[in-house]
Design an enzyme around this catalytic site. Structure first.
Site, PDB file in Angstrom:
ATOM      1  N   HIS A 164     -80.903 -58.642  87.393  1.00  0.00           N
ATOM      2  CA  HIS A 164     -80.842 -59.512  88.562  1.00  0.00           C
ATOM      3  C   HIS A 164     -81.800 -60.682  88.394  1.00  0.00           C
ATOM      4  O   HIS A 164     -82.675 -60.681  87.527  1.00  0.00           O
ATOM      5  CB  HIS A 164     -81.212 -58.739  89.835  1.00  0.00           C
ATOM      6  CG  HIS A 164     -82.674 -58.417  89.946  1.00  0.00           C
ATOM      7  ND1 HIS A 164     -83.307 -57.465  89.163  1.00  0.00           N
ATOM      8  CD2 HIS A 164     -83.651 -58.941  90.745  1.00  0.00           C
ATOM      9  CE1 HIS A 164     -84.584 -57.400  89.480  1.00  0.00           C
ATOM     10  NE2 HIS A 164     -84.828 -58.296  90.440  1.00  0.00           N
ATOM     11  N   CYS A 215     -77.808 -51.309  92.800  1.00  0.00           N
ATOM     12  CA  CYS A 215     -76.559 -50.705  92.360  1.00  0.00           C
ATOM     13  C   CYS A 215     -75.581 -50.666  93.538  1.00  0.00           C
ATOM     14  O   CYS A 215     -75.990 -50.707  94.702  1.00  0.00           O
ATOM     15  CB  CYS A 215     -76.803 -49.296  91.837  1.00  0.00           C
ATOM     16  SG  CYS A 215     -77.539 -49.237  90.182  1.00  0.00           S
ATOM     17  N   ASN A 263     -86.486 -62.904  85.948  1.00  0.00           N
ATOM     18  CA  ASN A 263     -87.569 -62.230  85.236  1.00  0.00           C
ATOM     19  C   ASN A 263     -86.972 -60.980  84.601  1.00  0.00           C
ATOM     20  O   ASN A 263     -86.366 -60.169  85.304  1.00  0.00           O
ATOM     21  CB  ASN A 263     -88.689 -61.810  86.189  1.00  0.00           C
ATOM     22  CG  ASN A 263     -89.315 -62.994  86.904  1.00  0.00           C
ATOM     23  OD1 ASN A 263     -89.270 -64.109  86.424  1.00  0.00           O
ATOM     24  ND2 ASN A 263     -89.889 -62.738  88.062  1.00  0.00           N
ATOM     25  N   CYS A 283     -81.743 -46.948  92.754  1.00  0.00           N
ATOM     26  CA  CYS A 283     -81.796 -48.405  92.613  1.00  0.00           C
ATOM     27  C   CYS A 283     -81.119 -49.083  93.806  1.00  0.00           C
ATOM     28  O   CYS A 283     -79.950 -48.814  94.094  1.00  0.00           O
ATOM     29  CB  CYS A 283     -81.110 -48.829  91.316  1.00  0.00           C
ATOM     30  SG  CYS A 283     -80.974 -50.625  91.127  1.00  0.00           S
ATOM     31  N   HIS A 316     -82.592 -53.137  87.426  1.00  0.00           N
ATOM     32  CA  HIS A 316     -81.210 -53.621  87.471  1.00  0.00           C
ATOM     33  C   HIS A 316     -81.164 -55.107  87.092  1.00  0.00           C
ATOM     34  O   HIS A 316     -82.025 -55.875  87.508  1.00  0.00           O
ATOM     35  CB  HIS A 316     -80.651 -53.430  88.882  1.00  0.00           C
ATOM     36  CG  HIS A 316     -79.164 -53.547  88.973  1.00  0.00           C
ATOM     37  ND1 HIS A 316     -78.341 -52.445  89.091  1.00  0.00           N
ATOM     38  CD2 HIS A 316     -78.348 -54.624  88.958  1.00  0.00           C
ATOM     39  CE1 HIS A 316     -77.086 -52.852  89.147  1.00  0.00           C
ATOM     40  NE2 HIS A 316     -77.074 -54.175  89.073  1.00  0.00           N
ATOM     41  N   GLN A 376     -83.462 -64.245  90.971  1.00  0.00           N
ATOM     42  CA  GLN A 376     -83.781 -64.650  92.333  1.00  0.00           C
ATOM     43  C   GLN A 376     -83.541 -66.141  92.505  1.00  0.00           C
ATOM     44  O   GLN A 376     -83.457 -66.899  91.527  1.00  0.00           O
ATOM     45  CB  GLN A 376     -85.238 -64.318  92.670  1.00  0.00           C
ATOM     46  CG  GLN A 376     -85.557 -62.828  92.591  1.00  0.00           C
ATOM     47  CD  GLN A 376     -86.965 -62.527  93.055  1.00  0.00           C
ATOM     48  OE1 GLN A 376     -87.307 -62.738  94.217  1.00  0.00           O
ATOM     49  NE2 GLN A 376     -87.790 -62.030  92.148  1.00  0.00           N
TER      50      GLN A 376
END
Length: 347
Positions: free
Chosen positions: A169, A73, A156, A70, A167, A171
């Site tokens: 997150h 991370c 999303n 990932c 992960h 935007q």
């Protein structure tokens, strides 16, 4: 909150937001990265008048990597990622595969936590408050860029939505234009003011509070409700009771209460379809007023949270009417959705 600004190996900006004022961020990105090459271009549709970003370089972006690869991370155990440090609270960096770049705007990634297996709903209120502070700070920073007309913070969640990185997150897009959805809201708000002398957002929130049937939860500073003409099966709009144009204008009371209210909404979303169901896929979208558009003062900051799951094991796909004509058909009555979201409140 402590803010630390640094640079990744290819020149992109990385910003750490730490809850502890004494946090030290000295890790260096040791990856042998070439400078980012983008081909973002904004084209106008002559029939609709809206803007489309052409970004062919995004075809090669990272797609569903295994957890041990990932890129969001922390960098640990010899594996280097987009985050050079071995832990973080909240981290924001320029997207390596941006939809908008240079004179065409800016795209950033917001990592909510270094815990790969968590979700936003798993955050503590302190962690959620730090994310809100990061969103606000980035709105302020992007507002100072000449090429940015509007800032959009969003998350999303879920493969069904199209998420390619698991992960937790979100935007941030800094658009070089006013988005079509915001243009519609501006048009409606200005027309409402001319017709009634009142603000459209104030009237919508007041109507929902007076009716009560679609209200999901209320606080001293925030109110959440399913809109009267909801487009999506389960859709909630979260408004501050005191209308403001964007995140920068929220008062201390609204900032302090937001984490509790928002985390409760997210946790209810995961309970909609009952125990044993997988996490509910959703989009959480902050609507902020564009910076210089006529009618800016008529828009009200709010967050729209919705899922494409319409019932257990079934998704709402955008079919012919929605995709071809932009005319939505909703299978779930907004009043029923609001009732369900009240039923699954935390005990």
């Amino acid at each position: 909150m402590k803010k630390t600004v640094t640079t990744l190996a290819d020149g992109r900006e990385l910003i750490y937001y730490d809850a502890a004022d004494d946090a030290v961020r000295e890790a260096v990105d040791e990856r042998p990265l070439d400078a980012v090459a983008t081909a973002s271009e904004i084209r106008r549709d002559p029939l609709l008048g809206d803007a489309v970003a052409i970004a062919s370089h995004r075809q090669g972006r990272t797609y569903h990597p295994p957890a041990d690869e990932c890129p969001l991370c922390p960098s640990r155990d010899g594996r280097l990622s987009e985050i050079p440090d071995d832990h973080y609270d909240v981290a924001v960096f320029e997207n390596r595969f941006p939809s908008l770049a240079g004179d065409s705007g800016r795209c950033e990634v917001v990592c909510f936590t270094s815990d790969h297996d968590a979700s936003f709903a798993d955050l503590t209120e302190q962690q959620a408050a730090l994310v809100l502070a990061a969103w606000t700070d980035r709105t302020e920073a992007l507002a100072g860029l000449d090429q940015v007309a509007q800032v959009f913070c969003f998350e999303n969640r879920g493969a069904e939505i199209g998420v390619t990185l698991g992960h937790p997150h979100g935007q941030i897009y800094g658009y070089p234009f006013v988005t079509p959805r915001t243009e519609l809201m501006l048009r409606q708000a200005v027309a409402h003011r001319e017709k009634t002398g009142r603000n459209l957002f104030d009237d919508v929130v007041g109507r929902e509070l007076a009716d009560g049937e679609r209200v999901v939860l209320t606080g001293e500073h925030w109110v959440a409700f399913v809109p009267y003409a909801a487009h999506w099966p389960y859709e909630v709009h979260l408004h501050p009771r005191h209308r403001v144009a964007d995140l920068r204008d929220l008062d201390d009371g609204a900032r302090a209460e937001f984490p509790k209210v928002y985390l409760e909404l997210l946790r209810r979303f995961d309970r909609i379809f009952g125990p044993g169901e997988p996490p509910t896929p959703y989009i959480a979208a902050w609507h902020q007023a564009p910076f210089d558009a006529p009618g800016r003062e008529e828009l009200g900051l709010h967050l729209e949270l919705f899922t494409i799951r319409r019932t257990s094991g079934k998704l709402k796909f955008l079919a012919g009417s929605e995709s071809g004509m932009g005319a939505f058909i909703n299978d779930v009555p907004p009043e029923s959705a609001a009732l369900r979201l009240r039923e699954v409140a935390s005990k």
